[in-house]
Enzyme design. Structure first.
Site, mmCIF file in Angstrom:
data_model
loop_
_atom_site.group_PDB
_atom_site.id
_atom_site.type_symbol
_atom_site.label_atom_id
_atom_site.label_comp_id
_atom_site.label_asym_id
_atom_site.label_seq_id
_atom_site.Cartn_x
_atom_site.Cartn_y
_atom_site.Cartn_z
ATOM 1 N N ARG A 138 80.183 7.552 40.251
ATOM 2 C CA ARG A 138 81.051 6.366 40.190
ATOM 3 C C ARG A 138 81.310 6.074 38.718
ATOM 4 N NH1 ARG A 138 79.867 0.533 40.418
ATOM 5 N NH2 ARG A 138 81.619 -0.618 41.344
ATOM 6 N N ASN A 178 85.248 -3.800 40.407
ATOM 7 C CA ASN A 178 83.805 -4.024 40.446
ATOM 8 C C ASN A 178 83.474 -5.496 40.675
ATOM 9 O OD1 ASN A 178 80.985 -2.972 39.852
ATOM 10 N ND2 ASN A 178 81.139 -4.634 38.354
ATOM 11 N N GLU A 179 82.579 -5.776 41.626
ATOM 12 C CA GLU A 179 82.029 -7.112 41.881
ATOM 13 C C GLU A 179 83.082 -8.201 41.641
ATOM 14 O OE1 GLU A 179 78.476 -7.333 39.522
ATOM 15 O OE2 GLU A 179 77.568 -5.611 40.530
ATOM 16 N N HIS A 226 76.172 -4.097 46.585
ATOM 17 C CA HIS A 226 75.322 -3.853 45.431
ATOM 18 C C HIS A 226 73.986 -4.534 45.691
ATOM 19 C CE1 HIS A 226 78.950 -3.041 42.545
ATOM 20 N NE2 HIS A 226 78.934 -2.262 43.618
ATOM 21 N N TYR A 277 70.544 -5.708 44.428
ATOM 22 C CA TYR A 277 69.606 -6.038 43.366
ATOM 23 C C TYR A 277 68.640 -7.095 43.909
ATOM 24 C CZ TYR A 277 72.606 -3.261 40.309
ATOM 25 O OH TYR A 277 73.315 -2.228 39.735
ATOM 26 N N GLU A 299 75.808 0.182 44.166
ATOM 27 C CA GLU A 299 74.934 0.028 43.005
ATOM 28 C C GLU A 299 73.583 -0.465 43.493
ATOM 29 O OE1 GLU A 299 76.051 -2.427 39.735
ATOM 30 O OE2 GLU A 299 78.123 -1.681 39.670
ATOM 31 N N TRP A 333 72.569 2.753 39.859
ATOM 32 C CA TRP A 333 73.036 2.233 38.573
ATOM 33 C C TRP A 333 71.907 2.402 37.569
ATOM 34 C CZ3 TRP A 333 77.731 0.438 36.924
ATOM 35 C CH2 TRP A 333 77.750 -0.034 35.608
#
Length: 540
Positions: free
Chosen positions: A78, A155-156, A222, A224, A251, A280
């Site tokens: 990516r 992105n995001e 994503h 996290y 990610e 990531w």
């Protein structure tokens, strides 16, 4: 430099995704989505196993980084790009060079615009609509690369402020890209800095997917600090799988300032569900998240703790990645589960030299990649057709002869199902099909994004028609969602309508009719050419 913010907000009550029967993907030149699975250009199931690389900040490192990423066994990278709004613009020539290097390293290239990160919360962040304009400006670099490139719009694309706007903005971005002629599989990131703690993407994914006229959109979460327990990870991913909506972990890391993600569960659950993941990131992180580097200083010989885990650990890249079949790679060799047996085929549109066969789809643990139709003569089988859909046309038959056909299903790992039950097909006497036909196509009603069509087929020939398939090609990318009086299938812009039991016979000077509900975007012109069992019809 990439910066993240801790997430805020109370836990939101879980809303269950509606179960969705996903229509087959619009035929494209590259990746497609079918039954909730991502398929490559050869129709093989493709599971991303790869790494993120911050090209826009480290363009001078990209050549070596892609070689090193490939050496880990990764099948996907990516790539961070900039629209020029927050960082240095990546031009069309630069994008073309990145794609060329991805292909040289046999990597699937997921391209994303990073300038949308944290829109409405981070200073300078731009809208998805602005990202679409960037993609249009570099479209020349992407055209013809659909086999190798997935387009990650932005992105995001929302922070924690105003994130409910994500749904409509994402739908608008998808339809704008399609209207501009992009045929690529589109990837969309979640809001809430990619982590969707408010479940905006999860609970609106079905409607966003349906907004894509090609039904060729993949969702990216994503993971996290929000995903710090196995229960949260398993629940989120399984809801998409149950709803047959394609999802990847675009990610994730092994630590973060907003909490400690459960990376072991991310690896294990994506592997058990055969879902893609992209770690990531390769190198170059700053702003306090340097621990997310997989290698130190872009040196592949210096794996960090995170890099060691992602590449060499349980369910990591090295153990689970399979190269895309467009580069010659195959499916997962550890998969030995064959698809279920296809349904017994039925025949329609029988002529003196051919027929159309249809059957009920098979199921498979990682998705069916295609079907093989065989002609059966005692214990001997002869290949008759191969298709990625549940219909196939067999040709080259002899008039007034009975043939026996059956179907096998296969998956990306090369497993083949048991053979279906057989069907006997007796071809018509010489000539086959009507001597002539006339088709009347009427628009019975139209509304924003949808319409109803009525079709009448008149037999103006000298012999009765017993079993038929009517075909036409749309000029504006319309799609049909339901029909009556005929069974419809669609491949790209071409629609095939096959009789049902009560409309199969059309006597001389007689006619039959059927109707359908369809969708349109931009224009809805009527088709101008029709064929019935392969014979051209006039329009009435």
């Amino acid at each position: 430099m990439r910066k993240r913010f801790a997430l805020v907000g109370a836990a939101v009550a879980t809303l269950v995704l509606s179960l969705l029967t996903v229509a087959p993907a619009h035929a494209a030149a590259g990746f497609t989505v079918a039954n909730g699975r991502l398929l490559d250009a050869n129709g093989n199931d493709f599971v991303m196993r790869g790494v993120n690389h911050a090209h826009t900040w480290y363009a001078d490192r990209t050549t070596q980084a892609l070689k090193d990423i490939k050496a880990t066994g990764a099948n996907t990278v990516r790539v961070v790009l900039s629209s020029g709004d927050r960082w240095t613009l990546n031009t069309a020539s630069d994008v073309a060079n990145v794609i060329s290097q991805c292909k040289a390293n046999k990597l699937i290239c997921v391209l994303e615009v990073h300038d949308t990160t944290g829109y409405q919360e981070q200073s300078g962040a731009v809208t998805l609509a602005r990202a679409v304009e960037y993609w249009k400006s570099v479209q020349s670099a992407l055209a013809g690369q659909e086999k190798y490139v997935i387009l990650n719009i932005g992105n995001e694309p929302w922070g924690n402020t105003g994130y409910t706007g994500w749904t409509q903005a994402t739908k608008d971005a998808i339809t704008s890209l399609r209207a501009a002629g992009f045929q690529h599989t589109i990837m969309v990131d979640a809001p809430n800095w990619g982590q969707d703690w408010a479940f905006t993407m999860r609970d609106n994914a079905a409607s966003v997917f349906a907004a894509d006229p090609q039904r060729n959109t993949v969702f990216s979460i994503h993971m996290y600090g929000v995903f710090d327990t196995a229960a949260e990870i398993d629940d989120y991913l399984n809801r998409f799988v149950t709803a047959k909506l394609p999802i990847v972990v675009g990610e994730f890391g092994n630590d973060h300032s907003d909490g400690n993600p459960d990376e072991d569960t991310i690896f294990a659950t994506t592997q058990s569900l055969k879902l893609g993941y992209l770690a990531w990131s390769w190198s170059g992180n700053g702003g306090g998240v340097e621990y997310l580097d997989m290698v130190t200083g872009f040196n592949a010989a210096q794996l960090t703790t995170w890099g060691q885990r992602a590449i060499n650990g349980a369910n990591g890249i090295k153990a689970t990645s399979r190269e895309a079949s467009v580069y010659g790679g195959g499916g997962d060799p550890t998969d030995t589960t064959p698809p279920s047996t296809p349904g017994t085929p039925s025949a329609s549109g029988v002529t003196s030299t051919g027929a159309t066969l249809s059957w009920t789809a098979s199921t498979d643990n990682v998705g069916v990649s295609g079907y093989d139709v065989v002609r059966v003569n005692g214990t001997t089988e002869t290949a008759a057709a191969s298709t990625a859909t549940t219909t196939a046309t067999v040709s080259g038959l002899t008039a007034s002869t009975t043939y026996t056909f059956a179907v096998y299903a296969r998956d990306a790992a090369g497993n083949r199902s048991t053979r279906s039950s057989t069907v006997n097909v007796t071809t018509q006497a010489g000539g086959g099909g009507p001597a002539s036909c006339a088709v009347t196509y009427k628009l019975a009603g139209q509304w924003q994004g949808g319409f109803q069509g009525d079709v009448k087929i008149a037999n103006t020939g000298t012999a009765a028609v017993n079993g038929w398939t009517l075909r036409w090609t749309w000029a504006n990318g319309q799609t049909v969602s339901q029909s009556w009086g005929a069974t419809t299938t669609q491949s790209g812009a071409t629609l095939s309508a096959t009789n049902v039991s009560y409309t199969g016979s059309i006597p001389v000077n007689g006619s039959v009719s059927f109707g359908f509900i369809g969708s349109w975007n931009g224009a809805n012109s009527a088709p101008t050419a029709f064929t019935l069992n392969g014979a051209a019809c006039t329009t009435a």
